[in-house]
Design a protein around this motif. Structure first.
Motif, PDB file in Angstrom:
ATOM      1  N   TRP A  71      31.200  41.464   6.767  1.00  0.00           N
ATOM      2  CA  TRP A  71      30.574  42.906   6.441  1.00  0.00           C
ATOM      3  C   TRP A  71      31.027  43.350   5.153  1.00  0.00           C
ATOM      4  CZ3 TRP A  71      27.061  45.341  10.129  1.00  0.00           C
ATOM      5  CH2 TRP A  71      26.932  44.683  11.249  1.00  0.00           C
ATOM      6  N   ILE A  72      30.057  43.736   4.368  1.00  0.00           N
ATOM      7  CA  ILE A  72      30.006  44.429   3.152  1.00  0.00           C
ATOM      8  C   ILE A  72      29.516  46.030   3.134  1.00  0.00           C
ATOM      9  CG2 ILE A  72      30.022  44.497   0.803  1.00  0.00           C
ATOM     10  CD1 ILE A  72      29.239  41.244   1.164  1.00  0.00           C
ATOM     11  N   THR A  73      30.482  47.017   2.826  1.00  0.00           N
ATOM     12  CA  THR A  73      30.018  48.425   2.833  1.00  0.00           C
ATOM     13  C   THR A  73      28.962  48.446   1.898  1.00  0.00           C
ATOM     14  OG1 THR A  73      32.324  49.067   3.288  1.00  0.00           O
ATOM     15  CG2 THR A  73      30.843  50.783   2.816  1.00  0.00           C
ATOM     16  N   PRO A  74      27.821  49.279   2.302  1.00  0.00           N
ATOM     17  CA  PRO A  74      26.706  49.622   1.288  1.00  0.00           C
ATOM     18  C   PRO A  74      27.227  50.186   0.026  1.00  0.00           C
ATOM     19  CG  PRO A  74      26.424  50.410   3.666  1.00  0.00           C
ATOM     20  CD  PRO A  74      27.624  49.986   3.734  1.00  0.00           C
ATOM     21  N   PRO A  75      26.384  49.755  -1.131  1.00  0.00           N
ATOM     22  CA  PRO A  75      26.949  50.214  -2.411  1.00  0.00           C
ATOM     23  C   PRO A  75      27.001  51.835  -2.762  1.00  0.00           C
ATOM     24  CG  PRO A  75      25.384  48.548  -2.751  1.00  0.00           C
ATOM     25  CD  PRO A  75      25.405  48.981  -1.263  1.00  0.00           C
ATOM     26  N   ARG A  76      26.436  52.583  -2.171  1.00  0.00           N
ATOM     27  CA  ARG A  76      26.388  53.906  -2.418  1.00  0.00           C
ATOM     28  C   ARG A  76      27.695  54.598  -1.705  1.00  0.00           C
ATOM     29  NH1 ARG A  76      20.704  56.393  -1.536  1.00  0.00           N
ATOM     30  NH2 ARG A  76      21.808  58.245  -2.034  1.00  0.00           N
ATOM     31  N   ARG A 113      19.722  54.861   4.899  1.00  0.00           N
ATOM     32  CA  ARG A 113      18.603  55.776   4.275  1.00  0.00           C
ATOM     33  C   ARG A 113      19.163  56.982   4.907  1.00  0.00           C
ATOM     34  NH1 ARG A 113      14.856  53.892   6.975  1.00  0.00           N
ATOM     35  NH2 ARG A 113      14.495  55.460   8.798  1.00  0.00           N
ATOM     36  N   ARG A 114      18.798  58.314   4.017  1.00  0.00           N
ATOM     37  CA  ARG A 114      19.158  59.618   4.267  1.00  0.00           C
ATOM     38  C   ARG A 114      17.879  60.482   4.409  1.00  0.00           C
ATOM     39  NH1 ARG A 114      23.885  62.805   3.876  1.00  0.00           N
ATOM     40  NH2 ARG A 114      24.989  61.270   2.923  1.00  0.00           N
ATOM     41  N   GLU A 115      17.798  61.123   5.425  1.00  0.00           N
ATOM     42  CA  GLU A 115      16.688  62.140   5.447  1.00  0.00           C
ATOM     43  C   GLU A 115      17.483  63.469   6.014  1.00  0.00           C
ATOM     44  OE1 GLU A 115      13.464  60.801   7.735  1.00  0.00           O
ATOM     45  OE2 GLU A 115      13.047  59.103   6.492  1.00  0.00           O
ATOM     46  N   VAL A 126      21.460  60.011   8.585  1.00  0.00           N
ATOM     47  CA  VAL A 126      21.664  58.872   7.989  1.00  0.00           C
ATOM     48  C   VAL A 126      21.243  57.735   8.927  1.00  0.00           C
ATOM     49  CG1 VAL A 126      23.167  57.269   7.013  1.00  0.00           C
ATOM     50  CG2 VAL A 126      23.581  59.872   6.640  1.00  0.00           C
ATOM     51  N   THR A 127      20.200  56.940   8.595  1.00  0.00           N
ATOM     52  CA  THR A 127      19.845  55.881   9.370  1.00  0.00           C
ATOM     53  C   THR A 127      20.168  54.465   8.681  1.00  0.00           C
ATOM     54  OG1 THR A 127      17.873  57.055  10.084  1.00  0.00           O
ATOM     55  CG2 THR A 127      17.791  54.758  10.544  1.00  0.00           C
ATOM     56  N   ILE A 128      20.835  53.514   9.547  1.00  0.00           N
ATOM     57  CA  ILE A 128      21.604  52.379   9.083  1.00  0.00           C
ATOM     58  C   ILE A 128      20.747  51.127   9.754  1.00  0.00           C
ATOM     59  CG2 ILE A 128      23.404  51.119   8.788  1.00  0.00           C
ATOM     60  CD1 ILE A 128      25.214  53.670   8.845  1.00  0.00           C
ATOM     61  N   THR A 129      20.299  50.375   9.118  1.00  0.00           N
ATOM     62  CA  THR A 129      19.614  49.175   9.598  1.00  0.00           C
ATOM     63  C   THR A 129      20.097  47.797   8.757  1.00  0.00           C
ATOM     64  OG1 THR A 129      17.897  49.172   7.884  1.00  0.00           O
ATOM     65  CG2 THR A 129      17.567  50.222   9.981  1.00  0.00           C
ATOM     66  N   LEU A 130      19.888  46.757   9.557  1.00  0.00           N
ATOM     67  CA  LEU A 130      20.619  45.526   9.125  1.00  0.00           C
ATOM     68  C   LEU A 130      19.511  44.564   8.315  1.00  0.00           C
ATOM     69  CD1 LEU A 130      22.777  44.759  12.146  1.00  0.00           C
ATOM     70  CD2 LEU A 130      23.505  45.819  10.047  1.00  0.00           C
ATOM     71  N   PRO A 131      19.774  43.970   7.464  1.00  0.00           N
ATOM     72  CA  PRO A 131      18.754  43.093   6.796  1.00  0.00           C
ATOM     73  C   PRO A 131      18.305  42.159   7.723  1.00  0.00           C
ATOM     74  CG  PRO A 131      20.823  42.725   5.632  1.00  0.00           C
ATOM     75  CD  PRO A 131      21.071  44.027   6.598  1.00  0.00           C
ATOM     76  N   GLY A 132      17.205  41.748   8.059  1.00  0.00           N
ATOM     77  CA  GLY A 132      16.706  40.567   8.759  1.00  0.00           C
ATOM     78  C   GLY A 132      16.767  41.263  10.204  1.00  0.00           C
ATOM     79  N   ASP A 133      17.055  42.143  10.637  1.00  0.00           N
ATOM     80  CA  ASP A 133      16.831  42.585  12.045  1.00  0.00           C
ATOM     81  C   ASP A 133      16.339  43.909  11.950  1.00  0.00           C
ATOM     82  OD1 ASP A 133      17.144  43.103  14.657  1.00  0.00           O
ATOM     83  OD2 ASP A 133      19.306  42.665  14.756  1.00  0.00           O
ATOM     84  N   PRO A 134      15.113  44.371  11.880  1.00  0.00           N
ATOM     85  CA  PRO A 134      14.613  45.719  11.668  1.00  0.00           C
ATOM     86  C   PRO A 134      14.714  46.506  13.071  1.00  0.00           C
ATOM     87  CG  PRO A 134      12.629  43.946  11.763  1.00  0.00           C
ATOM     88  CD  PRO A 134      14.170  43.345  11.637  1.00  0.00           C
ATOM     89  N   TRP A 150      17.290  46.791  15.012  1.00  0.00           N
ATOM     90  CA  TRP A 150      18.667  47.181  15.111  1.00  0.00           C
ATOM     91  C   TRP A 150      18.688  48.389  14.254  1.00  0.00           C
ATOM     92  CZ3 TRP A 150      23.278  48.712  12.920  1.00  0.00           C
ATOM     93  CH2 TRP A 150      24.428  48.816  13.835  1.00  0.00           C
ATOM     94  N   ILE A 151      19.018  49.812  14.930  1.00  0.00           N
ATOM     95  CA  ILE A 151      18.957  51.052  14.204  1.00  0.00           C
ATOM     96  C   ILE A 151      20.308  51.762  14.677  1.00  0.00           C
ATOM     97  CG2 ILE A 151      17.901  53.224  13.877  1.00  0.00           C
ATOM     98  CD1 ILE A 151      15.573  51.754  14.300  1.00  0.00           C
ATOM     99  N   TYR A 152      20.840  52.342  13.793  1.00  0.00           N
ATOM    100  CA  TYR A 152      22.083  53.103  13.808  1.00  0.00           C
ATOM    101  C   TYR A 152      21.692  54.412  13.281  1.00  0.00           C
ATOM    102  CZ  TYR A 152      27.068  54.460  13.588  1.00  0.00           C
ATOM    103  OH  TYR A 152      28.310  55.162  13.805  1.00  0.00           O
ATOM    104  N   GLU A 153      21.881  55.502  14.118  1.00  0.00           N
ATOM    105  CA  GLU A 153      21.890  56.846  13.285  1.00  0.00           C
ATOM    106  C   GLU A 153      22.918  57.785  13.527  1.00  0.00           C
ATOM    107  OE1 GLU A 153      17.000  57.589  13.435  1.00  0.00           O
ATOM    108  OE2 GLU A 153      18.183  58.649  14.816  1.00  0.00           O
ATOM    109  N   GLU A 154      23.223  58.595  12.400  1.00  0.00           N
ATOM    110  CA  GLU A 154      24.349  59.556  12.561  1.00  0.00           C
ATOM    111  C   GLU A 154      24.030  60.672  11.842  1.00  0.00           C
ATOM    112  OE1 GLU A 154      27.869  58.155  11.245  1.00  0.00           O
ATOM    113  OE2 GLU A 154      26.941  57.760   8.866  1.00  0.00           O
ATOM    114  N   THR A 155      24.371  61.900  12.231  1.00  0.00           N
ATOM    115  CA  THR A 155      24.009  63.361  11.691  1.00  0.00           C
ATOM    116  C   THR A 155      25.299  63.635  10.996  1.00  0.00           C
ATOM    117  OG1 THR A 155      22.663  63.909  13.472  1.00  0.00           O
ATOM    118  CG2 THR A 155      23.403  65.541  12.023  1.00  0.00           C
ATOM    119  N   THR A 156      25.334  63.989   9.553  1.00  0.00           N
ATOM    120  CA  THR A 156      26.206  64.472   8.834  1.00  0.00           C
ATOM    121  C   THR A 156      26.464  65.838   8.809  1.00  0.00           C
ATOM    122  OG1 THR A 156      24.756  64.190   6.832  1.00  0.00           O
ATOM    123  CG2 THR A 156      26.144  62.555   7.217  1.00  0.00           C
ATOM    124  N   ARG A 157      27.752  66.387   8.205  1.00  0.00           N
ATOM    125  CA  ARG A 157      27.655  67.814   8.257  1.00  0.00           C
ATOM    126  C   ARG A 157      27.231  68.468   7.086  1.00  0.00           C
ATOM    127  NH1 ARG A 157      34.067  67.617  10.280  1.00  0.00           N
ATOM    128  NH2 ARG A 157      33.915  66.825  12.474  1.00  0.00           N
TER     129      ARG A 157
END
Length: 268
Positions: free
Chosen positions: A154-159, A245-247, A251-259, A261-268
């Motif tokens: 696993w590689i942490t996203p670039p941002r 993706r942030r709205e 924050v919504t996190i998905t995996l390439p090749g597996d649309p 699978w969705i992980y969501e978290e709410t930031t402060r």
């Protein structure tokens, strides 16, 4: 996570994580060792994780004390250079010993088991009075690379401001050794069934990062440690970089090749 799309990505630090598994005594059901990290830690504070950490300068193994597949074979599985693969395996063994007292090493010709002096060795390693290769040499032990099987990368996203390129490896806890909670990095550490951990996450009792969640979901498909090790040996490993993706605060996190699978978290 940075919101500046023009920011130069941070170079990810090489790291290793160990999926330490066993068959539960009495039932034979699959269990995995997890640690709930101290809330105030700079990285993954409060999260429940597998043992692991970054590669250190001393994680350069002595080839004469390496037992198992050559580093080139680990490198081929993980798409990494052989020297880095060797350091990742060494870091995996070191971190597992430091964080839960399980040492994947043994005198030549023997299997890992109970080590009466392990507590002192562990203290020296944690305090950086000795490196793992130095400890193995001092006590005439071999690093048991054959007990570790690559699972994923696993590689942490670039941002993200703090990034890791992490090899996930599987190991069965050796007979006679006990994984414990004697680490200052965790407030809780114990064996969980994958189903129990996933239920805790769904109920909001456990906080899991996307790689941990995904890995527990994968482990949940298997009934025993033997099944997991067999599955690990057969896996095709492609590096995974989650897509973020942030709205607003979501924050919504998905995996390439597996649309799906969705992980969501709410930031402060």
């Amino acid at each position: 996570m940075s919101d500046d799309p023009a920011a130069q990505p941070v170079e990810p630090r090489a790291a290793a994580t160990v999926l330490l598994i066993r068959d539960e005594p009495g039932t034979g059901d699959l269990q995995v060792f997890l640690q709930r990290r101290v809330a105030g830690m700079a990285f993954a504070g409060g999260m429940t994780v597998f043992p692991g950490g970054g590669v250190s300068a001393g994680d350069e193994p002595d080839p004469a004390r390496w037992r198992g597949p050559e580093p080139e074979r680990f490198g081929a599985r993980l798409a990494q250079p052989a020297d880095l693969a060797a350091a990742l395996v060494t870091a995996a063994v070191r971190e597992t010993f430091e964080e839960c007292g399980v040492l994947l090493a043994a005198p030549a010709g023997t299997e890992p088991g109970r080590l009466d002096a392990a507590a002192t060795w562990r203290d020296d390693l944690v305090a950086r009075r000795i490196t793992l290769p130095g400890l193995l040499a001092a006590h005439d032990l071999e690093l048991r690379a054959d007990l570790l099987v690559p699972w994923s990368r696993w590689i942490t996203p670039p941002r993200n401001p703090k990034r890791y390129d992490t090899a996930f490896l599987v190991a069965r806890v050796p007979d006679g050794q006990v994984a414990d909670d004697a680490t200052t990095e965790a407030v809780e550490a114990r064996w969980w069934s994958p189903a129990e951990a996933l239920s805790g996450y769904e109920d909001g009792d456990l906080e899991l990062m996307p790689p941990t969640l995904r890995t527990l979901q994968e482990l949940h498909r298997h009934d025993s440690a033997g099944e997991v090790l067999a599955a690990a040996a057969a896996r095709d490993i492609e590096p995974i970089t989650p897509e973020v993706r942030r709205e607003g605060r979501v924050v919504t996190i998905t995996l390439p090749g597996d649309p799906d699978w969705i992980y969501e978290e709410t930031t402060r």
